[in-house]
Design a protein around this motif. Structure first.
Motif, mmCIF file in Angstrom:
data_model
loop_
_atom_site.group_PDB
_atom_site.id
_atom_site.type_symbol
_atom_site.label_atom_id
_atom_site.label_comp_id
_atom_site.label_asym_id
_atom_site.label_seq_id
_atom_site.Cartn_x
_atom_site.Cartn_y
_atom_site.Cartn_z
ATOM 1 N N GLU A 42 85.201 -37.157 -32.532
ATOM 2 C CA GLU A 42 85.848 -36.792 -31.271
ATOM 3 C C GLU A 42 85.956 -37.981 -30.322
ATOM 4 O O GLU A 42 86.907 -38.088 -29.558
ATOM 5 C CB GLU A 42 85.057 -35.669 -30.603
ATOM 6 N N ARG A 43 85.022 -38.898 -30.388
ATOM 7 C CA ARG A 43 85.055 -40.083 -29.534
ATOM 8 C C ARG A 43 85.901 -41.212 -30.131
ATOM 9 O O ARG A 43 86.150 -42.208 -29.462
ATOM 10 C CB ARG A 43 83.626 -40.594 -29.298
ATOM 11 N N SER A 44 86.347 -41.072 -31.363
ATOM 12 C CA SER A 44 87.075 -42.148 -32.033
ATOM 13 C C SER A 44 88.479 -42.330 -31.460
ATOM 14 O O SER A 44 89.078 -41.407 -30.913
ATOM 15 C CB SER A 44 87.175 -41.875 -33.537
ATOM 16 N N GLU A 45 88.991 -43.549 -31.595
ATOM 17 C CA GLU A 45 90.341 -43.863 -31.111
ATOM 18 C C GLU A 45 91.399 -43.082 -31.871
ATOM 19 O O GLU A 45 92.405 -42.662 -31.290
ATOM 20 C CB GLU A 45 90.609 -45.366 -31.233
ATOM 21 N N GLU A 46 91.213 -42.894 -33.175
ATOM 22 C CA GLU A 46 92.190 -42.164 -33.978
ATOM 23 C C GLU A 46 92.355 -40.739 -33.466
ATOM 24 O O GLU A 46 93.471 -40.240 -33.314
ATOM 25 C CB GLU A 46 91.767 -42.129 -35.453
ATOM 26 N N PHE A 47 91.225 -40.085 -33.191
ATOM 27 C CA PHE A 47 91.269 -38.704 -32.718
ATOM 28 C C PHE A 47 91.886 -38.627 -31.324
ATOM 29 O O PHE A 47 92.700 -37.744 -31.042
ATOM 30 C CB PHE A 47 89.863 -38.106 -32.708
ATOM 31 N N ALA A 105 94.521 -39.760 -40.849
ATOM 32 C CA ALA A 105 93.760 -40.967 -40.506
ATOM 33 C C ALA A 105 92.412 -40.603 -39.895
ATOM 34 O O ALA A 105 91.394 -41.242 -40.178
ATOM 35 C CB ALA A 105 94.554 -41.841 -39.537
ATOM 36 N N VAL A 106 92.392 -39.567 -39.061
ATOM 37 C CA VAL A 106 91.130 -39.114 -38.463
ATOM 38 C C VAL A 106 90.193 -38.615 -39.550
ATOM 39 O O VAL A 106 89.002 -38.956 -39.573
ATOM 40 C CB VAL A 106 91.385 -38.012 -37.407
#
Length: 117
Positions: free
Chosen positions: A8-13, A92-93
Motif C-alpha cells: 500500500e505504501r509502494s509507488e506502484e500501488f 506491476a503491483v
C-alpha cells in the motif's frame, strides 16, 4: 506472507490508485450531474420535456434514453482504460509484492495490536 501495508505504501500501488481515481471521480461526477439534470429539467420544465420530437417521441424520452447510452459508453470506456492502464499497473503491483517477498523491499512496520471487545 505478503506485506499488504508495504504494498500500500509502494509507488506502484500509489500510481495505480491515482490513475484509477483520476478517471473514476470525474466520470462519477459527470454521471451524477447528467442524471440530476434530467430530474431537475423534468421537474422545472415539464412543457419542454413533453415537446414532441417525432410522432409522439418526446424530449423527455430522448433524454431518458440517452442516459442508457451514456452509462454504456462510460462502462466501455472504463473497461478499455482498465485493460490498457489499470491492469498493467495492478500486475506491476502484484509482481512487486511477490518479488519483494523474496528481496525484502517492503519492510514490515509495527505489528497491529488486536483490539479487545
Amino acid at each position: 506472507m505478503v506485506d499488504w501495508d508495504g504494498i500500500e505504501r509502494s509507488e506502484e500501488f500509489r500510481e495505480l490508485v491515482k490513475k484509477r481515481r483520476s478517471f473514476v471521480v470525474p466520470a462519477t461526477i459527470f454521471f451524477l450531474a447528467y442524471y440530476m439534470a434530467f430530474i431537475i429539467v423534468a421537474g422545472y420544465a415539464p412543457d419542454f420535456m413533453g415537446e414532441s420530437v417525432y410522432e409522439g417521441l418526446t424530449v423527455g424520452y430522448c433524454y431518458a434514453l440517452t442516459q442508457f447510452v451514456m452509462v454504456f459508453v462510460l462502462g466501455i470506456w472504463y473497461l478499455r482504460k482498465a485493460e490498457k492502464e489499470f491492469d498493467p499497473l495492478s500486475d506491476a503491483v502484484a509482481a512487486a509484492g511477490v518479488a519483494d517477498e523474496e528481496t525484502g523491499r517492503f519492510e514490515r512496520g509495527e505489528p497491529r495490536q488486536e483490539v479487545a471487545r
